[in-house]
Structure formats: structure tokens, C-alpha cells
Design an enzyme around this catalytic site. Structure first.
Site, PDB file in Angstrom:
ATOM      1  N   ASP A  62      13.180  54.217  -4.738  1.00 49.79           N
ATOM      2  CA  ASP A  62      13.956  52.983  -4.804  1.00 49.79           C
ATOM      3  C   ASP A  62      15.440  53.363  -4.837  1.00 49.79           C
ATOM      4  O   ASP A  62      15.783  54.524  -5.094  1.00 49.79           O
ATOM      5  CB  ASP A  62      13.544  52.216  -6.062  1.00 49.79           C
ATOM      6  CG  ASP A  62      14.289  50.902  -6.212  1.00 49.79           C
ATOM      7  OD1 ASP A  62      14.528  50.240  -5.187  1.00 49.79           O
ATOM      8  OD2 ASP A  62      14.649  50.543  -7.345  1.00 49.79           O
ATOM      9  N   THR A  78      18.384  50.933  -6.130  1.00 52.72           N
ATOM     10  CA  THR A  78      19.103  50.368  -7.274  1.00 52.72           C
ATOM     11  C   THR A  78      18.429  50.761  -8.573  1.00 52.72           C
ATOM     12  O   THR A  78      17.251  50.475  -8.782  1.00 52.72           O
ATOM     13  CB  THR A  78      19.167  48.840  -7.164  1.00 52.72           C
ATOM     14  OG1 THR A  78      19.677  48.496  -5.876  1.00 52.72           O
ATOM     15  CG2 THR A  78      20.053  48.261  -8.225  1.00 52.72           C
ATOM     16  N   GLU A  84      32.421  42.018  -6.301  1.00 50.15           N
ATOM     17  CA  GLU A  84      33.423  40.999  -6.591  1.00 50.15           C
ATOM     18  C   GLU A  84      33.923  41.116  -8.015  1.00 50.15           C
ATOM     19  O   GLU A  84      35.118  40.996  -8.284  1.00 50.15           O
ATOM     20  CB  GLU A  84      32.813  39.612  -6.366  1.00 50.15           C
ATOM     21  CG  GLU A  84      32.728  39.210  -4.908  1.00 50.15           C
ATOM     22  CD  GLU A  84      33.172  37.779  -4.697  1.00 50.15           C
ATOM     23  OE1 GLU A  84      32.668  36.915  -5.419  1.00 50.15           O
ATOM     24  OE2 GLU A  84      34.030  37.533  -3.847  1.00 50.15           O
ATOM     25  N   PHE A  89      31.615  33.587   2.869  1.00 47.94           N
ATOM     26  CA  PHE A  89      31.076  34.806   3.473  1.00 47.94           C
ATOM     27  C   PHE A  89      29.715  34.518   4.091  1.00 47.94           C
ATOM     28  O   PHE A  89      28.939  33.713   3.596  1.00 47.94           O
ATOM     29  CB  PHE A  89      30.918  35.870   2.377  1.00 47.94           C
ATOM     30  CG  PHE A  89      30.032  37.015   2.772  1.00 47.94           C
ATOM     31  CD1 PHE A  89      30.566  38.128   3.391  1.00 47.94           C
ATOM     32  CD2 PHE A  89      28.670  36.972   2.537  1.00 47.94           C
ATOM     33  CE1 PHE A  89      29.751  39.175   3.765  1.00 47.94           C
ATOM     34  CE2 PHE A  89      27.856  38.020   2.910  1.00 47.94           C
ATOM     35  CZ  PHE A  89      28.397  39.120   3.512  1.00 47.94           C
ATOM     36  N   LYS A  97      39.545  38.585   2.858  1.00 44.79           N
ATOM     37  CA  LYS A  97      39.070  39.945   2.604  1.00 44.79           C
ATOM     38  C   LYS A  97      37.749  40.121   3.345  1.00 44.79           C
ATOM     39  O   LYS A  97      36.979  39.170   3.515  1.00 44.79           O
ATOM     40  CB  LYS A  97      38.873  40.204   1.108  1.00 44.79           C
ATOM     41  CG  LYS A  97      37.774  39.383   0.460  1.00 44.79           C
ATOM     42  CD  LYS A  97      37.652  39.690  -1.024  1.00 44.79           C
ATOM     43  CE  LYS A  97      36.521  38.881  -1.656  1.00 44.79           C
ATOM     44  NZ  LYS A  97      36.415  39.084  -3.099  1.00 44.79           N
ATOM     45  N   THR A 107      14.295  50.134  -0.157  1.00 42.30           N
ATOM     46  CA  THR A 107      15.082  49.261  -1.022  1.00 42.30           C
ATOM     47  C   THR A 107      15.032  47.830  -0.529  1.00 42.30           C
ATOM     48  O   THR A 107      14.839  47.573   0.663  1.00 42.30           O
ATOM     49  CB  THR A 107      16.549  49.748  -1.087  1.00 42.30           C
ATOM     50  OG1 THR A 107      17.309  48.837  -1.867  1.00 42.30           O
ATOM     51  CG2 THR A 107      17.162  49.828   0.308  1.00 42.30           C
ATOM     52  N   ASP A 109      17.667  46.073  -0.842  1.00 42.88           N
ATOM     53  CA  ASP A 109      19.078  45.783  -0.615  1.00 42.88           C
ATOM     54  C   ASP A 109      19.373  45.714   0.877  1.00 42.88           C
ATOM     55  O   ASP A 109      18.558  46.044   1.726  1.00 42.88           O
ATOM     56  CB  ASP A 109      19.942  46.858  -1.276  1.00 42.88           C
ATOM     57  CG  ASP A 109      21.260  46.299  -1.779  1.00 42.88           C
ATOM     58  OD1 ASP A 109      21.702  45.270  -1.235  1.00 42.88           O
ATOM     59  OD2 ASP A 109      21.840  46.885  -2.703  1.00 42.88           O
ATOM     60  N   LYS A 151       6.729  48.288   0.626  1.00 43.39           N
ATOM     61  CA  LYS A 151       6.957  49.629   0.092  1.00 43.39           C
ATOM     62  C   LYS A 151       5.637  50.384  -0.025  1.00 43.39           C
ATOM     63  O   LYS A 151       5.527  51.547   0.383  1.00 43.39           O
ATOM     64  CB  LYS A 151       7.634  49.549  -1.282  1.00 43.39           C
ATOM     65  CG  LYS A 151       9.074  49.089  -1.266  1.00 43.39           C
ATOM     66  CD  LYS A 151       9.657  49.142  -2.670  1.00 43.39           C
ATOM     67  CE  LYS A 151      11.127  48.734  -2.689  1.00 43.39           C
ATOM     68  NZ  LYS A 151      11.722  48.861  -4.038  1.00 43.39           N
ATOM     69  N   ASP A 203       8.766  48.082  -7.850  1.00 53.07           N
ATOM     70  CA  ASP A 203       8.325  49.414  -7.428  1.00 53.07           C
ATOM     71  C   ASP A 203       6.905  49.731  -7.886  1.00 53.07           C
ATOM     72  O   ASP A 203       6.378  50.796  -7.566  1.00 53.07           O
ATOM     73  CB  ASP A 203       9.273  50.490  -7.977  1.00 53.07           C
ATOM     74  CG  ASP A 203      10.717  50.241  -7.591  1.00 53.07           C
ATOM     75  OD1 ASP A 203      10.948  49.973  -6.398  1.00 53.07           O
ATOM     76  OD2 ASP A 203      11.589  50.293  -8.465  1.00 53.07           O
TER      77      ASP A 203
END
Length: 1295
Positions: free
Chosen positions: A505, A507, A603, A644, A667, A780, A782, A916, A940
Site C-alpha cells: 500500500d 498511504t 492545501e 479544481f 494555482k 494504492t 490514490d 488489490k 489492505d
């Protein structure tokens, strides 16, 4: 707040000023759903952000607009070819991966069938439904909320555990031998003497399983007993999680965990928002928001209205798709659509929300997180499986040997009876056939000790002690949190030395999930650690204007602090102002401290950096932001927030400052900011160089820019924006055009660099593992760019690697599939074919693959469709066509696995917990490799259960991963010691133990077979019964035990210094069928020499003490074999300790002691049938002639071993250790350090920050949904939206 009232903070009622926003949103959603809008399935309606106070700021599900151009053409082409070759699978059939723990790779899934019906406050309705689960048995369709992850209960423990244990062939073999011993005619020892050690062995293993399962029971009990408030009758009552049923309404309070998958009905937040943390599900600690339907938000205002709520939810059956939900709510004749943004998943934690209410949709094992958890299955090591096969082989050899000896016994008996007819009275009741029959079983029992029970008992002890060595290792103790390493499974240690693939994994496992503002480049100047001689903050230089600043700054640069204090640089001022203004962070004051809640940790790091440099974000309302700039409070009017998203890769805020000037602050990723600049001067060029420098240090970069907007330009833009905001078709596309138009001609302010902090030692660990031929894959949930950035930071990805993304992968797989389809032979290696099909990739020595969960899902689903539709045809044509040797679905899988395993690194992003586990299962299936999975969260668990070895990180995400793991560590870096030291040593020790246990058994006991040739094949034992009983327990066990506990070929330091030594375990070099065969021959040769040298010596003459009898002969053979075995173990032991010497000495002393005790005349007088060798050893071993015979046997047995060792040293191949030392002298390994990973100009490897932000927060802010009434600090009163819009269009007076 009264007990019977629902909190109403910030609610917009029908008829109130803010109601039009929500009514418009509902109308828009309804119209969109009726018109069949092609909204992206499973995604929430996208809030549109524009004018902060616009009354037309409505939410419509238009996010799918603009998706037509997304995706790679090659991907579409690849799947198109596959679809052309395969018949349509039917009405919406799609395939999805099944839990690998179930044994099958896939299961067929149709499109969601909306047959799951939930009625609020109606338990009787749900209890009437049943479903079949086994044969004709049924159970409740709607599961209760109690979970049970334990394997056994009080009734099933004994039968189930015995059933599992008798999957070991050795246990079946021992029971077979015990059954033979129950027949007196063929028994050699009482049956209970064998039953006792077998019972001990089964009890030891059973207790170990019981202790593990008791831990699971305790965990289940703790979870099921958590308190919660359930609506019962007209009010809420405190009950336990296990009491929750589908259809119940549950009240949750701040910081509590969500007990089941629930539909959010309302909350104490404005617009019934609810903030949750999903760290236990996906490892992300940033907050996510969920929002209730407008109708339930407005109508369910009290406990009475909750009790009267009778809505009906119709949705998809329980499934494992964590990020999608589709359903409808029917109430009062109206139907409302539901998606995943309305659902609170089990395991989430309620944050920043005082109270919320939910309707239970899925409970217990039907919840999504439990559907992803997989099943517990018994793990067996590679050596275990090999031992099972060896037991079968040895048993068959034993069977054949006994049969041959029995046949010989029958012939010998017949010949004896014919030759000696005067003894016919002794044989009148026994025929030669009967004699052969009884001899067969007697030989079976006599030779059964070739597979000794003591070996398995000793092996369990070795596993246990090696587990303690892991627990006691201070190098794997994490003092910061007082967490030692823990071996939760004691039977997998040797497999730690054979790992080929690690699935990790990201994170919380590789990273700390902590973002730190590290460096920045402002107006051509770089600030931060290591950027100049004066970059350390002097003591006492705190920012006196910042009363809310942090006591300790992670970012320290005295030059920047002083420049900010002087406030003379307008670019620096705008840079810091942008950090404090352009974000979606929510602020809350707790005491004297400001607490920020951000959509992403990036942020928060930027806002904290601005705060620490004097620009403090104090408060926000629906249309204002208040800052403290160097101690002076200033309020900015927010005119629009340009949110965003993953396509724009940037966000902007349009504000009017107190002087009335309108400015746009933007940004985003450098790739999108740099191309929108007004000009490219020296500062811009220097900033690009700084970005490259930051990227080389694997920092997450971001560009900041701004511009001034004239009143005329703003007025025209705002008019067009209002028109675009109310479009029902193409609204998102038109808004994107307007945003693009506004974000042009920007002035670059600078760039920021944020560090996603890795855990200590991660790059060094991955480097060592790669040198040990272990491949590390990162799986992951992410986003791709974030995972890539971490890949470079931890040295998983390097500069010289070619990154294969989805386009290239699809082209390779397509070429492979077409070639395989047309080829007449399916036997060609996939890897070579892949190289031929992709010459560009094959030119590079190093490759890496980066794919998403969606892409993986499509590949595997397509392959499964192929398999399902062509399976029967393949079976029919299997005899005719060679191309049908493999199922097509399996071919697609194998092609993907071959491509992935040929790469040095693989990163899979946006994968679900079940995906996974599927990836792990694919590698196990197609590569037959030993896998290890490591993670720290509930997401996980499935992967950890599926892998051969599961490692849980004791991190911040709870203990779910640890509870399901085989080994628990505090840090990823401890993995290098667990594998390269403990794993390699354990494999070495167990292999040596098995080899020499088999050797000593064959060497000592095969003499029984040779003796049969000289005893008329009568199954007469050669040795005394006590010698047979004690040989494997006392005489030879201890030296082999010391090898199994303490043996080392090199020290721990050298093991880490030369990780290449680990390859021996991966290649099964130390114990395999060849090694077993050599051991068998070695043992047989030792027994032959010991037996026939003694037979030769005793054949013609006797000793001085007239020792030529059977007893003396047996003692001499036994002593010769025993000393030869001890000498061999002495020669093979490389790591000598005091214990090693004591063990060898103890073996000899115990042999002398027990020989004296069991062969004394006193014992013979007491039980002559049991102690039948009176004074045999004393008479035999005091005869010099016998001692010379023993010495001769010892020399004959030892000289070949010494000769082989000498030959290997002089003429043989160079050992791996010698190769490594030679390599170390010639090419010393470079020290592990972070070097430049990103080639110049590789912009797509830089800006991962812009991708880690979550879309949608700007819409909440500009609508005012996320702001509590009276809960914010503002310098101006909140106005009606129409009035605010009118004012925002006029120039403001100077402050």
C-alpha cells in the site's frame, strides 16, 4: 438542543432565502434523470462554481459532459478488437473479479439488479425474506449487523481444526501406522506409544490456532458491542452495533464510527452536510463530504418525523464496489435518485459534524467494506507443500520396499520348509503366502520410522523459537511509539526467505500521509532548507504579528521571514496572499487556536505556510474571506471560485480587495500555468529551472499566478457566466470555456514545493529489496500522479526506466492477443513475444508499468467474457486444435502478468481492496511465485489475506490490517531485516534441519533393510527397541535442533550488505527434490558402510571378549551409524556457539547413559521382554577390536564428504558468497541517496499536487452549504444572494 429535536443549524427551509438554490438543484436533477442525461455512473452531481452569490447556482449531474474525448484511442481500439472477436455477452453482462480467497479468479456479474428493497422503520418486512445458501438450506436475505471473522466456535473447533490438520499428509500417514499397530499379530510396539506423540503434535498446532482465533473472537466482540443510538418507537435508545437491522434509523455523534452502510437523512450541519474521514477504508486522512437529499433535510426535523418516516429505498444488491452506489428513494409518491455521495460507509469516522441521522441500507457482511475483506484461509509454505509430496513419495517407496521384502520372505520360507522338512511341525499352520502377507505388514511397521513424528514436533519448536527471535529483535523495535515487531504466525518463517514479489500500500505504509511545505521560488529567488548560507531560522525570531502561528515551523528560512516582515516586495506579498486566499479550506476556532479542515493535506500545508509567514486565514462566509496580513485584518469579497478538477489541473479565485481592485489568483500544475502566462521573461525561465530542481528532490510542485481584472472585463464575463450557469445541455463545457477565457495572460508569482513525507528508510529498503531480486509493486487507491511522485521519491522508479502507461500496455496486449489468435502454436513464451511486439520497450533494460483500477478491470472483464463464451467450444475442440491449449480469458491475464512481471516496478492506482487481492492472486496463479502483501488499513485486509505472507503496519489507521496479518511491523523499513536477515536465516535453518533429519534417519535406520537380507526376510529388528525409540529423540535430535535454531552462513550485517544472498531462497537452492535425492543416497551409503563393514569384521572371527553375537553386532552397527551422523552434522555446521558444542556432547552422553540404563542386568531382571540386551554395550564397546571397526566405519563414511568439500573448493563452481565478495571489490555499490529522478522537460512527472485535490468543495462554499449560521467570523453581514450579486458588480470604495 432538546432530545426530541433534530439540529437545524443552517437549514434552508422552503420559503427561506436560500431555498431556491436547493429547489433548483432538485428540479435540475429530476429533469436530468428524466431526460436520460449521460451522467457518469457512480459519480455525484458536479456542483458548478461561479459567482459566489448567484441565485442560479444550481447542481445538475452534468459532470459527464466533455467525457467524449477522454481516454486513450489505443485503449478503445484494443477493447474494440476484443469485442469484435467475441460475441456479445448478453444483456449488459459484465465481469468482475471475485474474492481470490474463495478459490476462483472471477465471478460473473450482471449490471446492478435493483432488487434490494429497504423500508424505513419496518423490521417485520425485512425478516420475511429468505435466500438459499447451501443445498436446500435458507437464511435471512437481509443480514444482521453482527460480524464474525473468527473461524471456529465451541462446537466447530475440534472437527474443523482436525480436518485442517489432516490436510497434512504426514498426519494421515501417522494415523495409518497407529492403526497397523493395533493388530497384535504384526505390532512391534504398543499403539498408544505412537498415539501420544501424535496427540502432542496435533495439540500444539491446535492450541496455536485456538489462540489466534480467540483474538479474532475478542476483536469481533469489541466491534459488535460498540454503542449506538437506534430509533425504537418514538425515540432513540442506546443499543449495540449487533442490534442494528436493515431499515433502522441510527443517530451518530461526532468522532463516532459509522456502524453500517447508511443513507444520510440529515445532519446538524448546514444543508445536511456530513464530513467523514475514511482512513480505515482507503487510508486517506483528509475529510470527505456527504450530503443528504433536500427533501429529507427539510422534512425530518424531529424524532417524531423520524419515527413516521416510511420511505422505501430500492437499490443494487450488496456488492464490493466501494466508490459506487445507485438507487432511488420513494417517499410520499415522489422518487429521488441516490448515489454514493448520499451514503455513509461502514468504518468511516464522523468528523466536524455534531450529529447526523442515517437509514441502514446494508448491514454486517452485506456492507461494502466487509464484502472487500475476503475470507481467512490456511496458509501453507512452499516447503510444507513439498513435504506433503515427499511423504507420499517416501510412503510409495516404503510400500514397494516392504512388498519386495515380503515376496522374498515368502520364497525364502518356501525354500526353508522344503530344505528343512524335519521342522514341518512348526509350519503346519502357516503357508509361505501367509508368511509373506504378515511379513509385508511387519516390514511396513518396522520401516515406518523412516518418516519420524519427532521431526514434525521439533520443527514446530524451531518455528516457535525463530518467531521469538523476530519479536526480540531490537533493530525492529520502534521506540517512538513503543511498538516491537511481532510474528503473529509461527509457521511461515521459512517462507520469509523465498519472497519474490512485494505488494505494498502507499498511504501510511510507504508514506506518513503528512505534507510539509519545504521550499518555494518567488520572483526568481529560491527559499528553503539548503538554498543558501542563511537559511536557518535564528532562535527568537518568531513572527510577532501572527498570534495564531505555530510554535515550531517546519519551513525555516530567515531570508524569507525577514522579507515577509519588511513587506517591500509586491510579488512576495501577492504570493503569500494567494496562499491564504486561493483554497477551499474551512476554518474553526477552538479556544485561541485556529483549526483548519482541508480537502487535501496539500492545501492545509500551503495555508499553514502562509499563516506562519504572517498571512493568516481567519474566516470565510459564503462570499467573503477574512485574512490577517502582518497583523492587519482585511476582508476580500469572493466574486467567483473556479473549482479544481482533474482536467483543468488548477483552481482559481476571483476576489475584490478592500481597495476595490478585482484580482484573479490561480494555482495549479506547471504544465497548465506556464502556457497561460502573459510573457516569458528571465524570472519565468528561472522558475522553470527551480521546478526541475524541486522535482529532482521528489517534491510535489505547484505554480502560482495572478492578474488584475478590469471592471468592464469582469462585468461582461459575469453576464456570460450567469447565462452558462442555467444551461441544461452542455453547461459544464460552456463553463470550462469561460474559466479558460478568464485564466489567460497570467503573471507568474512563483512556485511551491511540498514534501509528501516518506517513512524513515523507505528508499534504502526498496533499494536493498531490489538488489535481493525482490520486485516491489505499489497498489494504492490514490491518484496516479501522486503515486508516481512517491514512486520516484522512494526510488521504486528511476530515471533510466521507461514508463509504460495504459496506451502502450493496451497496444502490447492487443498485439499479443492478435498474434496468439493467429498463431498455430500457443506454446511460445509470452515474454519473448511481448518483446517482439514492442521493440521500443525491449530496447530499454528497465521498464515500469503504471495502470489504473478501471483499466485493470476492463482487461480482466474482457478476458473473462472470452473465457465464458468460448469455454465449451474450447472443450469440444481441445483434441483438434493446439491453439485451444489455454482458455482465451486466461491468455489475456497471462499476457498482462507476463508483461507486468517483466518490468522492474509496477504501480496500480485507484484500485479497490478486491482488485488489490486480485492482482496478488493473478501473480500467484500465473507465476507460481511467493508473494508478500504489506499494508496498514482495512482496505489492505483482503490483499494481506490473499498473499502467501501478510504484513500489517501498526500505523494510524487502526488495527484491522495487523489483526489479519501474519507479521506486524511498525515501519516499512523493518521489512529489510524481516526478509533479508530473519527470513533468509529461517529458510536456511529449516532447510538444513530437514536435510539432516532425513539424512540421519536414512543413515541410521536403513540398516534394517540390509539386515533383512541376512535374517531370512523375517522382519526381525536389527536394533534394540530402545535404540529405535530414542534415536530420533535423544541421540541425534539435539545437534540438528541447534542447527535449526542458531545456524547462520553470514552475519546479519553481511546479510544486509549483500542482499544478493537472498536469491538462494527464491530459487529453492537449499532444499528441493534434487537435494532430497542426494540426501537419500548419502544416508543409504552411510547405512551400507556401517552395516557391511561391521558384517565383514564379524564374519570370520570374534573379539577378545568373544563378542560375535547378534547383540554385539547390533550395538556396533548402531554406534558406527550414530557417530557418522554426528560427524556429518559437525562438518556442516557453519555457526558454532556454546549451545552447539553442548548439543553434540549431550547426544554422546545421553547415548552412553541410556545404553547403560536400558542394558543393565537389574532392568533385565525386572522386565526381560522389554530390556533384552543385558550388558551388551558394556561388553561390546570395551573391546578394542570393535572400537577399531567403529573407527573404520566412521572414516569410510567421513572421507567422501571431506573429498566432495575439497573438490568444490578447488575445482568446483564459485559460491555465491565468493562471487559477491569479488563483485564488492570490483564494483562497490553506490550509497543509497535521493538523486535526480525526473529528466529535464518531463513535466508530467512533476505536478502531482494538482491531482490530489478533491473536486466539489468550491461549490459547497459558494452555495453556503458548508457554512454554519453564526459559526463564522465575518466583518460584513450576510446578504440575500440577489443583493450580494448586485453589489459585487459595482466598484467598492477604498478601505
Amino acid at each position: 438542543m432538546g432530545a426530541g429535536a433534530i439540529p437545524e443549524a443552517g437549514r434552508a427551509r422552503a420559503g427561506s432565502p436560500g431555498a431556491s438554490l436547493h429547489l433548483a438543484a432538485v428540479v435540475g436533477s429530476s429533469m436530468s434523470s428524466r431526460s436520460g442525461s449521460a451522467a457518469e455512473p457512480g459519480l455525484p452531481p458536479a456542483p458548478l462554481t461561479g459567482f459566489a452569490a448567484s441565485p442560479w447556482h444550481i447542481s445538475l449531474p452534468g459532470r459527464a459532459e466533455g467525457l467524449e474525448g477522454r481516454g486513450s484511442p489505443a485503449v478503445g481500439q484494443f477493447f474494440g478488437v476484443l469485442r469484435d472477436l467475441v460475441p456479445d455477452p448478453g444483456s449488459g453482462a459484465s465481469m468482475a473479479a471475485q474474492d481470490p480467497a474463495s478459490g476462483c479468479l472471477h465471478e460473473k456479474k450482471q449490471l446492478p439488479a435493483f432488487t434490494w428493497e429497504v423500508r424505513a422503520n419496518d423490521r417485520n418486512y425485512h425478516t420475511q425474506f429468505k435466500k438459499k445458501f447451501a443445498f436446500c438450506l435458507t437464511k435471512k436475505k437481509y443480514a444482521g449487523n453482527a460480524i464474525k471473522t473468527a473461524k471456529y466456535n465451541i462446537f466447530t473447533f475440534l472437527p474443523l481444526n482436525l480436518y485442517e490438520q489432516f490436510h497434512r499428509m504426514a498426519n494421515v500417514y501417522f494415523v495409518f501406522v497407529i492403526l497397523l499397530q493395533t493388530f497384535p499379530e504384526i505390532s512391534t510396539v504398543p499403539w498408544y506409544t505412537l498415539l501420544f506423540p501424535l496427540s502432542c503434535l496435533l495439540t500444539i498446532r491446535g492450541l496455536r490456532d485456538l489462540i489466534d482465533d480467540i483474538g479474532r473472537h475478542q476483536s469481533d466482540r469489541n466491534i459488535n458491542s460498540r454503542p449506538c443510538e437506534i430509533l425504537s418507537g418514538k425515540s432513540f435508545h442506546w443499543q449495540k452495533w449487533r442490534d442494528i437491522c436493515v431499515g433502522d434509523i441510527v443517530r451518530l455523534r461526532k468522532e463516532s464510527f459509522v456502524p453500517a452502510d447508511m443513507l444520510l437523512l440529515c445532519s446538524s450541519e448546514p444543508s445536511s452536510l456530513c464530513y467523514v474521514e475514511t482512513a480505515d477504508i482507503d487510508g486517506e486522512t483528509n475529510l470527505k463530504f456527504r450530503q443528504a437529499l433536500l427533501v429529507t433535510h427539510q422534512e425530518l426535523v424531529s424524532e417524531e418525523s423520524m419515527a413516521a418516516f416510511d420511505g422505501r429505498v430500492t437499490c443494487e444488491e450488496p456488492n464490493s464496489r466501494m466508490h459506487s452506489f445507485t438507487g432511488t428513494l420513494e417517499w410520499r409518491g415522489e422518487t429521488y435518485s441516490l448515489d454514493s455521495e448520499r451514503i455513509l460507509l461502514r468504518g468511516c469516522k464522523l468528523r466536524n459534524t455534531d450529529v447526523c441521522y442515517g437509514l441502514v441500507i446494508y448491514a454486517g457482511f452485506d456492507s461494502k467494506i466487509m464484502r472487500n475483506c475476503g475470507k481467512i484461509k490456511r496458509k501453507k509454505t512452499k516447503l510444507d507443500r513439498m513435504m506433503d509430496r515427499l511423504v507420499i513419495i517416501i510412503f510409495l517407496v516404503l510400500l514397494a520396499t516392504s512388498l519386495c521384502l515380503a515376496i522374498a520372505s515368502g520364497f525364502w520360507a518356501r525354500m526353508f520348509q522344503e530344505k528343512h522338512s524335519y521342522l514341518s511341525a512348526l509350519y503346519k499352520h502357516t503357508t509361505p503366502a501367509q508368511q509373506a502377507f504378515f511379513s509385508f505388514w511387519s516390514f511396513m511397521i518396522l520401516l515406518s520410522i523412516i518418516i519420524p513424528m519427532s521431526m514434525y514436533i521439533t520443527l514446530e519448536f524451531i518455528y516457535l523459537v525463530n518467531s521469538f527471535f523476530i519479536n526480540w529483535d531490537l533493530e525492529m523495535y520502534y521506540a517512538v511509539k513503543d511498538i516491537p515487531a511481532k510474528a503473529r504466525s509461527t509457521s511461515l518463517n521459512d517462507q520469509l526467505g523465498q519472497i519474490e514479489y512485494i505488494f505494498s500500500d502507499k498511504t501510511g505504509t510507504l508514506t506518513q500521509n503528512v505534507m510539509s511545505f519545504k521550499k518555494c521560488c518567488i520572483n526568481g529567488t529560491i527559499y528553503g532548507p539548503g538554498t543558501g548560507p542563511a537559511n536557518k531560522q535564528p532562535s527568537g525570531s518568531g513572527l510577532t504579528w501572527n498570534h495564531h502561528g505555530e510554535k515550531k515551523l517546519d519551513f525555516c528560512d530567515a531570508t524569507l521571514v525577514e522579507a515577509a516582515r519588511r513587506d517591500r516586495d509586491p510579488v512576495l506579498r501577492e504570493f503569500l496572499r494567494l496562499l491564504a486566499l486561493c483554497h477551499t479550506v474551512m476554518v474553526e476556532e477552538k479556544g485561541a487556536q485556529l483549526v483548519y479542515q482541508a480537502a487535501s493535506p496539500d492545501e492545509e500545508a500551503l495555508v499553514l505556510a502562509a499563516r506562519n509567514l504572517g498571512y493568516v486565514f481567519l474566516a470565510r462566509t459564503q462570499d467573503t474571506i477574512t485574512l490577517s496580513e502582518l497583523g492587519m485584518k482585511r476582508t476580500y469579497k469572493v466574486l467567483a471560485m473556479l473549482d479544481f478538477n482533474s482536467d483543468r489541473k488548477r483552481m482559481s479565485v476571483l476576489v475584490r480587495d478592500p481597495q476595490g481592485t478585482i484580482r484573479l489568483y490561480t494555482k495549479g500544475a506547471d504544465t497548465v500555468i506556464l502556457e497561460r502566462l502573459q510573457r516569458r521573461g528571465p524570472n519565468e525561465t528561472f522558475t522553470e529551472m527551480a521546478l526541475d530542481r524541486f522535482a529532482e528532490e521528489t517534491l510535489r510542485t505547484l505554480c502560482l499566478a495572478s492578474k488584475e481584472v478590469s471592471e468592464a472585463e469582469y462585468s461582461e464575463w459575469s453576464r456570460r457566466h450567469r447565462e452558462a450557469s442555467v444551461l441544461l445541455q452542455g453547461r459544464a463545457r460552456e463553463l470550462d470555456k469561460l474559466y479558460e477565457e478568464m485564466e489567460q495572460n497570467l503573471q507568474l508569482l512563483g512556485a511551491t514545493a511540498i514534501e509528501d513525507k516518506l517513512q524513515d528508510g523507505v528508499p534504502e529498503t526498496i533499494q536493498l529489496l531490489k538488489l535481493g531480486n525482490i520486485k516491489v509493486w505499489v497498489l494504492t487507491g490514490d491518484k496516479q500522479e501522486t503515486a508516481m511522485n512517491i514512486g520516484y521519491a522512494c526510488k521504486l522508479l528511476t530515471d533510466d526506466m521507461e514508463i509504460l502507461e495504459e496506451k502502450e500496455i493496451s497496444e502490447i496486449l492487443q498485439a499479443y492477443r492478435v498474434t496468439n489468435h493467429l498463431s498455430s502454436s500457443g506454446e511460445a513464451l509470452c515474454s519473448s513475444r511481448l518483446s517482439q511486439q514492442c521493440p521500443e520497450a525491449s530496447r530499454h533494460k528497465k521498464r515500469a508499468i503504471i495502470i489504473s483500477g478501471d483499466f485493470l478491470d476492463k482487461i480482466l472483464h474482457t478476458g473473462e467474457v472470452l473465457k465464458e463464451k468460448k469455454g465449451r467450444l474450447w472443450q469440444r475442440l481441445a483434441c483438434c486444435k493446439a491453439t485451444s491449449s489455454q482458455e482465451p480469458g486466461s491468455l489475456v491475464e497471462k499476457a498482462f502478468v507476463d508483461l507486468a512481471t517483466s518490468c522492474q516496478a509496477v504501480i496500480c492506482c485507484r484500485v479497490t481492496p478486491k482488485q488489490k487481492a486480485l492482482i496478488v492472486q493473478l501473480v500467484k496463479k500465473h507465476k507460481e511465485a511467493i508473494t508478500l502483501a504489506i499494508g496498514d488499513g482495512a482496505n489492505d485486509v483482503n490483499m494481506i489475506k490473499t498473499a502467501d505472507i501478510g504484513v500489517g503496519i501498526s500505523g494510524m489507521e487502526g488495527m484491522q490490517a495487523v489483526q489479519c496479518s501474519d507479521y506486524a511491523l511498525a515501519q516499512f523499513s523493518h521489512l529489510q531485516r524481516l526478509l533479508l536477515v530473519h527470513g533468509r536465516w529461517a529458510y536456511l535453518r529449516v532447510c538444513k534441519f530437514l536435510r539432516y533429519f532425513f539424512y540421519k534417519t536414512f543413515a541410521g535406520l536403513m540398516a534394517q533393510v540390509w539386515f533383512a537380507f541376512h535374517s531370512g526376510f523375517t522382519a526381525q529388528p536389527l536394533y534394540e527397541g530402545w535404540f529405535l525409540a530414542l534415536y530420533n529423540i535423544f541421540y541425534t535430535a539435539y545437534p540438528v535442533l541447534s542447527v535449526g535454531l542458531l545456524e547462520q552462513d553470514v552475519s546479519a550485517k553481511k546479510s544486509l550488505e549483500f542482499p544478493e544472498l537472498y536469491v538462494l531462497g527464491q530459487q529453492d537452492e537449499l532444499f528441493n527434490y534434487r537435494v532430497f535425492g542426494v540426501t537419500l543416497l548419502h544416508g543409504v551409503s552411510t547405512s551400507l558402510a556401517s552395516f557391511y563393514i561391521t558384517l565383514w569384521a564379524f564374519e570370520d572371527r570374534v573379539g577378545s571378549k568373544v563378542v560375535g553375537d547378534y547383540e554385539s553386532f547390533a550395538i556396533t552397527v548402531a554406534t558406527s551409524a550414530l557417530l557418522s551422523v554426528l560427524m556429518e552434522i559437525i562438518l556442516e555446521t557453519k555457526f558454532w556457539t556454546v549451545l552447539s558444542f553442548l548439543m553434540v556432547t549431550a547426544s554422546l552422553l545421553l547415548f552412553c547413559l541410556f545404553s547403560f540404563l536400558t542394558q543393565s542386568f537389574d532392568a533385565f531382571r525386572l522386565a526381560p521382554a522389554i530390556f533384552c540386551f543385558p550388558d551388551a554395550s558394556l561388553n561390546t564397546l570395551t573391546d578394542p577390536y570393535v572400537l577399531l571397526v567403529v573407527l573404520l566405519s566412521l572414516v569410510v563414511n567421513t572421507v567422501p564428504s571431506l573429498t566432495v568439500r575439497l573438490y568444490r573448493t578447488i575445482m568446483g563452481k564459485t559460491t555465491i558468497q565468493q562471487k559477491i565478495r569479488l563483485k564488492a571489490r570490483q564494483e562497490p555499490e553506490p550509497s543509497v541517496e535521493l538523486r535526480a529522478h525526473v529528466p529535464r522537460g518531463s513535466f508530467h512527472h512533476r505536478s502531482s499536487y494538482a491531482f490530489s485535490h478533491q473536486e466539489g468543495y468550491a461549490g459547497l462554499i459558494t452555495r453556503g452549504d458548508s457554512l454554519r449560521a453564526g459559526g463564522t467570523r465575518s466583518t460584513t453581514p450576510s446578504l440575500h444572494p440577489e443583493v450580494t450579486l448586485a453589489l459585487s458588480s459595482l466598484p467598492s470604495p477604498s478601505a
